[in-house]
Design a protein around this motif. Structure first.
Motif, PDB file in Angstrom:
ATOM      1  N   ARG A 176       0.780  -1.229   0.000  1.00  0.00           N
ATOM      2  CA  ARG A 176       0.000   0.000   0.000  1.00  0.00           C
ATOM      3  C   ARG A 176       0.820   1.292   0.000  1.00  0.00           C
ATOM      4  O   ARG A 176       0.280   2.361  -0.311  1.00  0.00           O
ATOM      5  CB  ARG A 176      -0.934   0.023   1.213  1.00  0.00           C
ATOM      6  N   LEU A 177       2.089   1.218   0.358  1.00  0.00           N
ATOM      7  CA  LEU A 177       2.887   2.438   0.444  1.00  0.00           C
ATOM      8  C   LEU A 177       3.811   2.570  -0.758  1.00  0.00           C
ATOM      9  O   LEU A 177       4.308   1.572  -1.292  1.00  0.00           O
ATOM     10  CB  LEU A 177       3.725   2.433   1.726  1.00  0.00           C
ATOM     11  N   PRO A 178       4.087   3.800  -1.186  1.00  0.00           N
ATOM     12  CA  PRO A 178       5.065   3.995  -2.273  1.00  0.00           C
ATOM     13  C   PRO A 178       6.443   3.559  -1.817  1.00  0.00           C
ATOM     14  O   PRO A 178       6.772   3.638  -0.625  1.00  0.00           O
ATOM     15  CB  PRO A 178       4.995   5.502  -2.539  1.00  0.00           C
ATOM     16  N   PRO A 179       7.279   3.104  -2.747  1.00  0.00           N
ATOM     17  CA  PRO A 179       8.606   2.588  -2.384  1.00  0.00           C
ATOM     18  C   PRO A 179       9.432   3.553  -1.544  1.00  0.00           C
ATOM     19  O   PRO A 179      10.186   3.124  -0.659  1.00  0.00           O
ATOM     20  CB  PRO A 179       9.262   2.327  -3.740  1.00  0.00           C
ATOM     21  N   ALA A 180       9.305   4.857  -1.783  1.00  0.00           N
ATOM     22  CA  ALA A 180      10.122   5.821  -1.060  1.00  0.00           C
ATOM     23  C   ALA A 180       9.806   5.864   0.435  1.00  0.00           C
ATOM     24  O   ALA A 180      10.664   6.208   1.249  1.00  0.00           O
ATOM     25  CB  ALA A 180       9.950   7.218  -1.668  1.00  0.00           C
ATOM     26  N   LEU A 181       8.581   5.511   0.808  1.00  0.00           N
ATOM     27  CA  LEU A 181       8.174   5.588   2.214  1.00  0.00           C
ATOM     28  C   LEU A 181       8.394   4.285   2.978  1.00  0.00           C
ATOM     29  O   LEU A 181       8.435   4.288   4.212  1.00  0.00           O
ATOM     30  CB  LEU A 181       6.689   5.967   2.310  1.00  0.00           C
ATOM     31  N   ARG A 182       8.542   3.192   2.270  1.00  0.00           N
ATOM     32  CA  ARG A 182       8.593   1.885   2.936  1.00  0.00           C
ATOM     33  C   ARG A 182       9.753   1.752   3.926  1.00  0.00           C
ATOM     34  O   ARG A 182       9.534   1.304   5.059  1.00  0.00           O
ATOM     35  CB  ARG A 182       8.667   0.774   1.882  1.00  0.00           C
ATOM     36  N   PRO A 183      10.978   2.128   3.567  1.00  0.00           N
ATOM     37  CA  PRO A 183      12.085   1.947   4.531  1.00  0.00           C
ATOM     38  C   PRO A 183      11.890   2.744   5.814  1.00  0.00           C
ATOM     39  O   PRO A 183      12.230   2.277   6.898  1.00  0.00           O
ATOM     40  CB  PRO A 183      13.316   2.432   3.759  1.00  0.00           C
ATOM     41  N   TYR A 184      11.328   3.945   5.699  1.00  0.00           N
ATOM     42  CA  TYR A 184      11.154   4.791   6.872  1.00  0.00           C
ATOM     43  C   TYR A 184      10.012   4.293   7.751  1.00  0.00           C
ATOM     44  O   TYR A 184      10.080   4.405   8.985  1.00  0.00           O
ATOM     45  CB  TYR A 184      10.931   6.239   6.427  1.00  0.00           C
ATOM     46  N   THR A 185       8.992   3.734   7.139  1.00  0.00           N
ATOM     47  CA  THR A 185       7.907   3.121   7.909  1.00  0.00           C
ATOM     48  C   THR A 185       8.440   1.956   8.727  1.00  0.00           C
ATOM     49  O   THR A 185       8.074   1.776   9.895  1.00  0.00           O
ATOM     50  CB  THR A 185       6.800   2.633   6.966  1.00  0.00           C
ATOM     51  N   ARG A 186       9.352   1.190   8.137  1.00  0.00           N
ATOM     52  CA  ARG A 186       9.927   0.042   8.858  1.00  0.00           C
ATOM     53  C   ARG A 186      10.959   0.501   9.886  1.00  0.00           C
ATOM     54  O   ARG A 186      11.087  -0.122  10.944  1.00  0.00           O
ATOM     55  CB  ARG A 186      10.541  -0.934   7.861  1.00  0.00           C
ATOM     56  N   LEU A 187      11.686   1.585   9.596  1.00  0.00           N
ATOM     57  CA  LEU A 187      12.626   2.126  10.588  1.00  0.00           C
ATOM     58  C   LEU A 187      11.883   2.536  11.859  1.00  0.00           C
ATOM     59  O   LEU A 187      12.356   2.315  12.975  1.00  0.00           O
ATOM     60  CB  LEU A 187      13.359   3.337  10.018  1.00  0.00           C
TER      61      LEU A 187
END
Length: 304
Positions: free
Chosen positions: A21-32
């Protein structure tokens, strides 16, 4: 006969809602920020809410509830980001953490550091809504937040440092509501540290083999085959500290019933614990969300 399939112990499940559901640019920060794994948020929030309820001797003010909830979310996320930056060279070699953004190369340290600065800035903005004393108490937790990720390199007790930092909001709650931190509130905080040593040791047994191989330390490695007894001991200290601390801050009789329920729940966890089953240990770790719920419920009942 087929050999039993080893459970997937990774704490990031590829293909989950973050990937879908999230754009690739936001995924790493959501997981961080661990927004995809909110268990730590709940384990931080419920003791904080319990302290707010006890200090208010009833339902806390809405503004206080919002500020402390956002603070717990942001500081837990900032602590997780700090941890990932510090452990980036280890995480890729640990089954549970191998897919984390820094370990897997999705982002670099500069991007993670900027994200951490943003998290800390947002958390600092909440201090504007708190009293000067509570601001001072809040600032005092920062050394623990930044020291914890490195503890596993030189001490078997990183869980104790994490417990102190994770539950610091309990002290802030009393400071904000009452303008002081009474002895009973301090004992409640110590009980939360003992609780976290217990449940985070359960969690540490999931990583025990990888940590030994990498030369890292934890209470799981320290306790070894005596882990079940040691975890049970810390859970017993938890119930004792919360019981005596609750009595010292004026909790009424229904609070004692809540403590009995918590004692039964933690006793069940200890009985079910199997040091050779990381999958079961992880589920027992998650069961402590209920412990937090029960603590907040007991605090509410104790104000009747």
């Amino acid at each position: 006969m087929n050999a039993p399939t080893r459970p997937d112990l990774s704490d990031i499940k590829l293909g989950d809602w973050v990937d879908r559901r999230l754009p690739p640019a936001l995924r790493p920060y959501t997981r961080l920020a661990r927004l995809d794994r909110p268990v730590g948020i709940w384990l931080t929030l419920f003791p904080c809410w319990a302290a707010l309820i006890q200090a208010s001797h009833g339902f806390p003010g809405i503004l206080q509830l919002i500020v402390f909830s956002l603070g717990a979310l942001l500081m837990r996320s900032a602590g997780s980001t700090t941890n990932d930056i510090a452990d980036r060279k280890f995480d890729g070699h640990v089954e549970r953490t191998r897919f984390r953004p820094l370990a897997s190369g999705q982002i670099g340290v500069p991007q993670a550091a900027l994200f951490l600065a943003a998290e800390l800035a947002l958390a600092a903005s909440l201090l504007l809504f708190l009293s000067p004393l509570t601001r001072l108490v809040a600032i005092c937790v920062l050394p623990l937040v930044f020291v914890y990720p490195f503890c596993k390199r030189f001490t078997h007790w990183p869980q104790a440092v994490l417990g102190a930092a994770f539950n610091w909001g309990m002290l802030m709650a009393w400071s904000e509501v009452m303008g002081k931190i009474p002895a009973g509130a301090f004992l409640m905080w110590l009980g939360a540290i003992a609780w976290q040593i217990g449940y985070d040791t359960v969690y540490a047994y999931v990583d025990e083999r990888d940590d030994r191989r990498l030369g890292l330390k934890s209470t799981a490695i320290l306790f070894g085959e005596h882990g079940k007894a040691c975890i049970g001991l810390f859970y017993a200290v938890t119930v004792a500290a919360w019981s005596i601390g609750g009595w010292m801050v004026g909790m009424s009789f229904p609070y004692a019933i809540g403590m009995l329920v918590i004692a039964a729940h933690l006793g069940w966890q200890t009985w079910r614990l199997d040091l050779e089953r990381p999958d079961l240990n992880y589920r027992l770790f998650l069961a402590n969300i209920l412990t937090g719920v029960l603590l907040a419920a007991a605090a509410s009942a104790g104000t009747l």
